[in-house]
Motif scaffolding. Sequence first.
Motif, PDB file in Angstrom:
ATOM      1  N   HIS A 413       0.849  -1.193   0.000  1.00  0.00           N
ATOM      2  CA  HIS A 413       0.000   0.000   0.000  1.00  0.00           C
ATOM      3  C   HIS A 413       0.877   1.233   0.000  1.00  0.00           C
ATOM      4  O   HIS A 413       2.089   1.167   0.234  1.00  0.00           O
ATOM      5  CB  HIS A 413      -0.957   0.011   1.193  1.00  0.00           C
ATOM      6  CG  HIS A 413      -0.280   0.018   2.527  1.00  0.00           C
ATOM      7  ND1 HIS A 413       0.413   1.100   3.021  1.00  0.00           N
ATOM      8  CD2 HIS A 413      -0.192  -0.943   3.497  1.00  0.00           C
ATOM      9  CE1 HIS A 413       0.899   0.821   4.230  1.00  0.00           C
ATOM     10  NE2 HIS A 413       0.551  -0.422   4.535  1.00  0.00           N
ATOM     11  N   GLY A 414       0.265   2.357  -0.280  1.00  0.00           N
ATOM     12  CA  GLY A 414       0.976   3.631  -0.253  1.00  0.00           C
ATOM     13  C   GLY A 414       0.890   4.249   1.124  1.00  0.00           C
ATOM     14  O   GLY A 414       0.895   3.544   2.143  1.00  0.00           O
ATOM     15  N   GLU A 415       0.769   5.557   1.162  1.00  0.00           N
ATOM     16  CA  GLU A 415       0.682   6.246   2.445  1.00  0.00           C
ATOM     17  C   GLU A 415      -0.621   5.932   3.162  1.00  0.00           C
ATOM     18  O   GLU A 415      -0.689   6.013   4.391  1.00  0.00           O
ATOM     19  CB  GLU A 415       0.827   7.756   2.234  1.00  0.00           C
ATOM     20  CG  GLU A 415       2.208   8.179   1.737  1.00  0.00           C
ATOM     21  CD  GLU A 415       2.339   9.678   1.617  1.00  0.00           C
ATOM     22  OE1 GLU A 415       1.354  10.387   1.942  1.00  0.00           O
ATOM     23  OE2 GLU A 415       3.412  10.153   1.193  1.00  0.00           O
ATOM     24  N   GLN A 416      -1.659   5.588   2.415  1.00  0.00           N
ATOM     25  CA  GLN A 416      -2.951   5.251   2.994  1.00  0.00           C
ATOM     26  C   GLN A 416      -3.280   3.788   2.707  1.00  0.00           C
ATOM     27  O   GLN A 416      -2.761   3.195   1.757  1.00  0.00           O
ATOM     28  CB  GLN A 416      -4.052   6.153   2.397  1.00  0.00           C
ATOM     29  CG  GLN A 416      -3.838   7.633   2.641  1.00  0.00           C
ATOM     30  CD  GLN A 416      -3.886   7.983   4.118  1.00  0.00           C
ATOM     31  OE1 GLN A 416      -4.670   7.405   4.882  1.00  0.00           O
ATOM     32  NE2 GLN A 416      -3.044   8.933   4.531  1.00  0.00           N
ATOM     33  N   PRO A 417      -4.136   3.170   3.523  1.00  0.00           N
ATOM     34  CA  PRO A 417      -4.539   1.786   3.256  1.00  0.00           C
ATOM     35  C   PRO A 417      -5.207   1.651   1.890  1.00  0.00           C
ATOM     36  O   PRO A 417      -5.826   2.587   1.379  1.00  0.00           O
ATOM     37  CB  PRO A 417      -5.526   1.481   4.390  1.00  0.00           C
ATOM     38  CG  PRO A 417      -5.180   2.442   5.478  1.00  0.00           C
ATOM     39  CD  PRO A 417      -4.714   3.685   4.783  1.00  0.00           C
ATOM     40  N   VAL A 418      -5.075   0.476   1.317  1.00  0.00           N
ATOM     41  CA  VAL A 418      -5.674   0.189   0.018  1.00  0.00           C
ATOM     42  C   VAL A 418      -7.189   0.113   0.164  1.00  0.00           C
ATOM     43  O   VAL A 418      -7.715  -0.592   1.030  1.00  0.00           O
ATOM     44  CB  VAL A 418      -5.128  -1.148  -0.534  1.00  0.00           C
ATOM     45  CG1 VAL A 418      -5.938  -1.614  -1.743  1.00  0.00           C
ATOM     46  CG2 VAL A 418      -3.659  -1.011  -0.893  1.00  0.00           C
TER      47      VAL A 418
END
Length: 614
Positions: A413-418
């Motif tokens: 995932h990136g900075e936020q949850p998928v």
Amino acid sequence: MQRTLCSYSRLALLSCLLGLIGLIGLSGCASFAPQPAPDVEPASNYVELTTPIVALGDTQEHEPTGWPLYDNDSAVDAYVEVAQRPPEQPLFGRRIMEWALQAHPEENFLHLGDVLDMSCRSEAQRMSKVFNAAGRAGAILPGNHDGLMFGIYGYSILDDVLNRDAQKWNQACRRGASLEDKAHKTENEAFSKRDFIQMYLSGQAAVPSQPGIKLPPAKGKHRVSWRNPNTAAFLSGIEAHVLDGYAYADSFLAQRLQLPAAPGAKRRVIVIGLDTNQAGALVSSWDTLMGRSPGSIGHVNLDQIRAVSHWVSEAKRDGDLIVFAGHHNWRGLGLPSRLLLRGLMAELDHPLVYLSAHTHRGFWAAHRELDPRPVLELNVSSLSDWPIAYRRVSFAYDEVANRIQVRGELMPHGEQPVQSDADLLAAWEAQTCGTLGVPVEDIREVDHALVRKQRESRGNVVKWLLSRFGPECKDCDSDLYEHAHVYQDAMLDAILQVKAFLNADTRALIRTEFPAWCSGSNFVECISALKAEQPADHAAKVDLFRRKAKLVDLLGGHLDDLTEPRAKAYMTCRAVQAAKLDFDATEETRNENRSEAKRRAERFFLTEASVGMR
């Protein structure tokens, strides 16, 4: 996961033929009902018990260069999805697991089964290199593809001479398919359940911190009962029983795992990793008669339940929490197996949790059938078919409420949850494709062309049926070899593209010592000449296929020698892109309930859930 409709007995062939005709006529009629959701999270006071482990499954490493079989021919793939995956998967697919493991170098891992696909020795050898390179403690639970051909049938490979179908399994695993290569043309290229257990135990016995694992002999019944003297070890116990002859698929490998404790944790969490693949001759015959593919249904026999029951008693005595795990999802287990497990679970006075794989889609569910006490299930998705993902799993506990919380961080995932498939793909692209200095669109365009070519070259199912079920005749497999040529050509194209994209990073690939029939040619010339060759008759077609398969095997092996970070990122990127493109090109009625909408209905994007006693 079930990969084909057929096993090879005449009764099964008839059943398969009728089933396939029904599938063609009734595709899309099956209804989908989401599994029951976990409880709405109540107000609780959870205390961390463990740090995360990496949980993944269904890597399904595939041997693509042995004798071609109808079971994964492109004609079958037109009606049974993922019978033949895009060419990027057998070439680059194992890099996805490598990426997932190396992204979390300090965390133990649990592979929930289906490491292999056809269950070939070559597949096991390639995956062993990836696991060994992880450099830390981990465990693998057997899946239905780990010891059964295509995950559906356990032939007696001891009857190779008399059993035509066992011969086919062994031939399909003879990598390279060229006649002069004697090293890979043994009678033991097929990898049985017993072989899987023996290789796994041998690998674990070689770990210095795990002394005392005694390996079973090559033949005969044998029990292994081992406890790690290191009380803080991740792999803390093994109970195994190996059998041979027609009974070898009844063998089992159960494992006790002690999860890494969170700072200040006062209770331990023990995972009992079950072997849900005790699909011996009796079970397989019954499944076939009932119209099921052996291997698609999970089985845990009484002998395994008895073997692990002392771990449950010990945990209850010591105040440890037990989490159960197995390859098959809870509803994918046969009713007798679920009854046995419910009986074992009834001994525990804390909430029940089960980790699984097998479905290739991933979900959260709470099961109350057979008993009002719920079983919270976290099913991880696949690393071979979309949605390509894995989890970082940890546990917390509310002592007063007697409630367990399972945290299953969806990765990557990136900075936020998928929150969507688009988020998941973007996370993969950012971590892999995005590090290459090449526009992602350029890589996606190349993969789209290969995936489209593979799908458009699918054969005719009527011809497949006539060839597969009709009388044997000379050259009846001509169409099969025609399709096999197309697939080998696609893999050769993918290998050429590696050089085009990575250039200097491919020295280990382009310095390959080519076979005699390519002597004097360079990397590009050798591949191009083979692809341009036009066979004059069936015998020449077979010979050309074997030379192509030999070259794919040779160069594919050298792909594993490309260890630069950029090369790893490139191959991971391509495998993920191909899986997503293949998924997007599949009609929703035929994608095994893996559509985003159906996965969302089963809470795929959820990252934590909890369970109590009611």
